[in-house]
Design a protein around this motif. Sequence first.
Motif, PDB file in Angstrom:
ATOM      1  N   CYS A 200       0.836  -1.200   0.000  1.00  0.00           N
ATOM      2  CA  CYS A 200       0.000   0.000   0.000  1.00  0.00           C
ATOM      3  C   CYS A 200       0.870   1.250   0.000  1.00  0.00           C
ATOM      4  CB  CYS A 200      -0.891   0.015   1.228  1.00  0.00           C
ATOM      5  SG  CYS A 200      -2.030  -1.369   1.241  1.00  0.00           S
TER       6      CYS A 200
ATOM      7  N   GLY B  79      -0.703   4.396   0.394  1.00  0.00           N
ATOM      8  CA  GLY B  79      -1.396   5.424   1.187  1.00  0.00           C
ATOM      9  C   GLY B  79      -2.023   6.533   0.357  1.00  0.00           C
TER      10      GLY B  79
ATOM     11  N   LYS C 239      -4.555   8.693  -2.276  1.00  0.00           N
ATOM     12  CA  LYS C 239      -6.005   8.857  -2.378  1.00  0.00           C
ATOM     13  C   LYS C 239      -6.569   7.889  -3.419  1.00  0.00           C
ATOM     14  CE  LYS C 239      -9.782  12.042  -2.953  1.00  0.00           C
ATOM     15  NZ  LYS C 239     -10.484  11.137  -3.812  1.00  0.00           N
TER      16      LYS C 239
ATOM     17  N   GLU D 138      -5.513   4.983  -4.104  1.00  0.00           N
ATOM     18  CA  GLU D 138      -5.602   3.656  -3.479  1.00  0.00           C
ATOM     19  C   GLU D 138      -6.859   3.569  -2.601  1.00  0.00           C
ATOM     20  OE1 GLU D 138      -1.996   1.347  -1.925  1.00  0.00           O
ATOM     21  OE2 GLU D 138      -2.741   2.376  -0.146  1.00  0.00           O
ATOM     22  N   TYR D 139      -7.082   4.623  -1.794  1.00  0.00           N
ATOM     23  CA  TYR D 139      -8.263   4.653  -0.920  1.00  0.00           C
ATOM     24  C   TYR D 139      -9.535   4.549  -1.774  1.00  0.00           C
ATOM     25  CZ  TYR D 139     -11.528   6.271   2.709  1.00  0.00           C
ATOM     26  OH  TYR D 139     -12.570   6.372   3.605  1.00  0.00           O
TER      27      TYR D 139
ATOM     28  N   ILE E 205       0.907  -3.032   4.631  1.00  0.00           N
ATOM     29  CA  ILE E 205       0.711  -1.606   4.927  1.00  0.00           C
ATOM     30  C   ILE E 205       1.860  -1.080   5.780  1.00  0.00           C
ATOM     31  CG2 ILE E 205      -0.928   0.103   5.819  1.00  0.00           C
ATOM     32  CD1 ILE E 205      -3.038  -2.147   5.987  1.00  0.00           C
TER      33      ILE E 205
ATOM     34  N   TYR F 195       3.079   1.788   7.929  1.00  0.00           N
ATOM     35  CA  TYR F 195       2.380   2.924   8.531  1.00  0.00           C
ATOM     36  C   TYR F 195       3.255   3.583   9.584  1.00  0.00           C
ATOM     37  CZ  TYR F 195       1.337  -0.330  12.379  1.00  0.00           C
ATOM     38  OH  TYR F 195       1.437  -1.229  13.414  1.00  0.00           O
TER      39      TYR F 195
ATOM     40  N   HIS G 151      -5.760   3.781   6.486  1.00  0.00           N
ATOM     41  CA  HIS G 151      -5.526   5.036   5.758  1.00  0.00           C
ATOM     42  C   HIS G 151      -5.997   6.230   6.586  1.00  0.00           C
ATOM     43  CE1 HIS G 151      -4.667   4.671   1.246  1.00  0.00           C
ATOM     44  NE2 HIS G 151      -4.468   3.455   1.707  1.00  0.00           N
TER      45      HIS G 151
ATOM     46  N   ARG H  16      -0.548   7.154   9.164  1.00  0.00           N
ATOM     47  CA  ARG H  16       0.073   7.733   7.961  1.00  0.00           C
ATOM     48  C   ARG H  16       0.694   6.577   7.181  1.00  0.00           C
ATOM     49  NH1 ARG H  16       0.206  10.778  12.486  1.00  0.00           N
ATOM     50  NH2 ARG H  16      -0.295  12.982  12.269  1.00  0.00           N
ATOM     51  N   VAL H  17       0.083   6.250   6.046  1.00  0.00           N
ATOM     52  CA  VAL H  17       0.461   5.047   5.304  1.00  0.00           C
ATOM     53  C   VAL H  17       1.377   5.397   4.138  1.00  0.00           C
ATOM     54  CG1 VAL H  17      -0.451   3.190   3.816  1.00  0.00           C
ATOM     55  CG2 VAL H  17      -1.659   3.795   5.930  1.00  0.00           C
TER      56      VAL H  17
ATOM     57  N   ASP I 280     -10.757  11.120   9.488  1.00  0.00           N
ATOM     58  CA  ASP I 280      -9.488  11.839   9.534  1.00  0.00           C
ATOM     59  C   ASP I 280      -9.547  12.945  10.602  1.00  0.00           C
ATOM     60  OD1 ASP I 280      -7.317  13.541   8.698  1.00  0.00           O
ATOM     61  OD2 ASP I 280      -7.447  12.497   6.759  1.00  0.00           O
TER      62      ASP I 280
END
Length: 580
Positions: free
Chosen positions: A26, A28, A30, A32-33, A116, A118, A145, A149-150, A368
Motif C-alpha cells: 500500500c 497510502g 487517495k 488507493e483509498y 501496509i 504505517y 488510511h 500515515r500510510v 481523519d
Amino acid sequence: MSISSAAEKWVDEAAALTKPTRTVWCDGSKAEYDRLIEDMLRDGTLLPLNERTYPNCYLHRSHPSDVARTEQLTYICSREKDDAGPTNNWMAPAEAKAKAGGYLKGAMKGRTMYAIPYLMGPAGSDMSRVGIMVTDSQYVVASMHLMTRVGSVAIQSMRRDDDFIAGLHSLGDLSPERRLILHFPEEKLIWSVGSGYGGNALLGKKCHALRLASAQAREEGWLAEHMLILGVEDPEGRVTYVAGAMPSASGKTNLAMVISSLPGWRAWTVGDDIAWMHVDATGQLRAINPERGFFGVAPNTSPKTNPNGTAMVRSNTIFTNVALTPSKEPWWEGLTPDVPSGLIDWQGRPWQPGSGPAAHPNSRFTVDASQCPSISPNWEDPQGVPISALIFGSRRSAVIPLVFEGFDWNHGVFLGSAMSTETTAAITGKVGVVRRDPMAMIPFCGYNMADYFAHWLATGPKLARPPKIFRVNWFRRDADGKFLWPGYSENMRVLKWMVERVRGTGRAEETPIGYVPAPGALDTEGLSVTPAQLREALRCDAGEWLAALDDLGQFFQGFGPRLPASIAKSLAATRRKFGA
Ligand code: OXD
Ligand code: MN
C-alpha cells in the motif's frame, strides 16, 4: 517506495504462512483509498450513504459476533509469564504461535494480502514509530488510511532496516472460537486472527500504539498511554496542554473536542485516545498523538454532547454498525431527540421500537482528525505539545469525587493506579460492572502492571516541572440515580480550575485523598447545579473510601513483591489519614 529488506522478508514469511493469491504493497494514496472503497461498494462490504448530506460516507456492517474488543482472547506472549503480570492473559510464545498458526495457515487462500507500512505519529518526529502490517481485509486497509500515515512516509521514518513493529492480521473465518489477538513484546510482533473489529484488527491502534508501545516505551524511557491530548485556551489566548486517561467509551472523545460553556475559554484537540509522551532535554513532558484519525463511539454523540464530533463525521467517514434512516443517513441512539421512523438496524433489519438499540452500542465512526473543527494548529508538531497536567478519569456512580488533585507526582501515580471503572460496550461482556482499571490501561498494558507503575514513578524525577495530576469522575450520581454534574461543555469549568492550579492561583482544600476545589473555587456562574449538589459531587466519604481501599489493597496483593513500595506506602498513608 523502497521497502527495507527486513520488511520484505517479514511480509514474505507472512505470505508463506497465509498463502494469499497476491500481495499488494500500500502507498497510502487517495487513488488507493478510492479503489478500496469502490471494491467494497461493489462486493457489499460498504453501503453508500446519502451523497448529498453525508458525502463520501459509508456504512459497514460487521459480523454480529464481531462488534467489540475481545479481551478474553487477547494475550501478552512474553517469554516469562511474570513479565505479562497478573492483569494480562498470558500464553507462551511457542504455544501461541502453534495455536494461532493453525488458524492462519492458508487463511488468505483466494484473498489478496495488503502490506501496509504505517507511521504512528507526525512525520519528522523523533517520537514517531513505524509499523508494517499485513491484512486480508480491505475495510482494515481503508481504516488504516484514515487512522495512520500510510506509505513511503513510514519507510522513510525507520531508524534501521528492522525498525518496525510487525503485525499479521487475517479475518480467518471470523469465528470467536478461532480468534486470537497475540502480542510478542520481545519480538515486536503482533498476530491477530478471527476478527475484523477495529480494536482487534487496526493493529496500529491498541495492539501497536498501546500494548507493544508501552513495552517499547519502558525500554526506551518514554510513556505510551490511553490518553486524550487537549489544549485549554484562556480568555487571554494562553494555551495549557493536558493529557487525560479514561477507559474506553467513557467520554475521552467528547472531552477532547469540548466546546466550552465558559465565555472566552476554548479547547484545541490534539488527540482523543492515545498519547505518547517523552521528557525533553529541558525536563519538560511533551506529547504527540500517534494516530491521525478518530475511531470514536457513535451512540450518544450529538450536537449537545459533542458538536465538533457530529460536525466532523458529515463527510469522508466510515461508519460501522450504526442504524440507517430511510434517506440513507446514519443514525444512532442519542443523535437526535426523536427516533426517526423507518430505521434499519445495525444488522440490516427493519427496526421496531422496543426491539433493543437500532445502532450497536459500540457502533463507531472512523474519520481523519483534520476534519475536527477544534483540531489544534499544533496537532502534528514533531516536537509534540508541552503537558502541564495529567488527568485520570473513570466512570463511577459513587465514591469518587468530581475532581481532586494529587499531592505530588508519586501520589498522582498512586491515584492513577487506584482507578476503577464501570465497564462499557467497547468490550464484549457485561456492561456496568465495576472493575479495576489502573490509568485506564488494564486492557492495554503490554507488560507487568507493577513494573508499569514503577516506570511511571521513575519518570517523575526526570521532570523539571512535573505536571500536576488530577483525578476526575463526571459520572457520580445522587441517591435518586441522577448525575450530580452536567458534564460535556460544563467540564470546561473543571479544566479551568486545573489550569488555575497549574498557575498557582486555584484555591483548594486538603483532604485525605488530595486537594479538592475550595468552596467557590470552581466557576459555577450560570450553572444550574446547586451548592448542595456540588458539595455532594465533591464529597469524600471516609467509610466509602476505606471500603474502596480494602478492595484496592487486595488487587495490589496480586502483584506480590513487584508492587513498588511507593504505591503501597501511598495506600497505607491514605488509610491512616482516614483514621484506619
Ligand atoms: C477504543 C477503545 O476503541 O478503547 O478506543 O476500545
Ligand atoms: Mn480507547
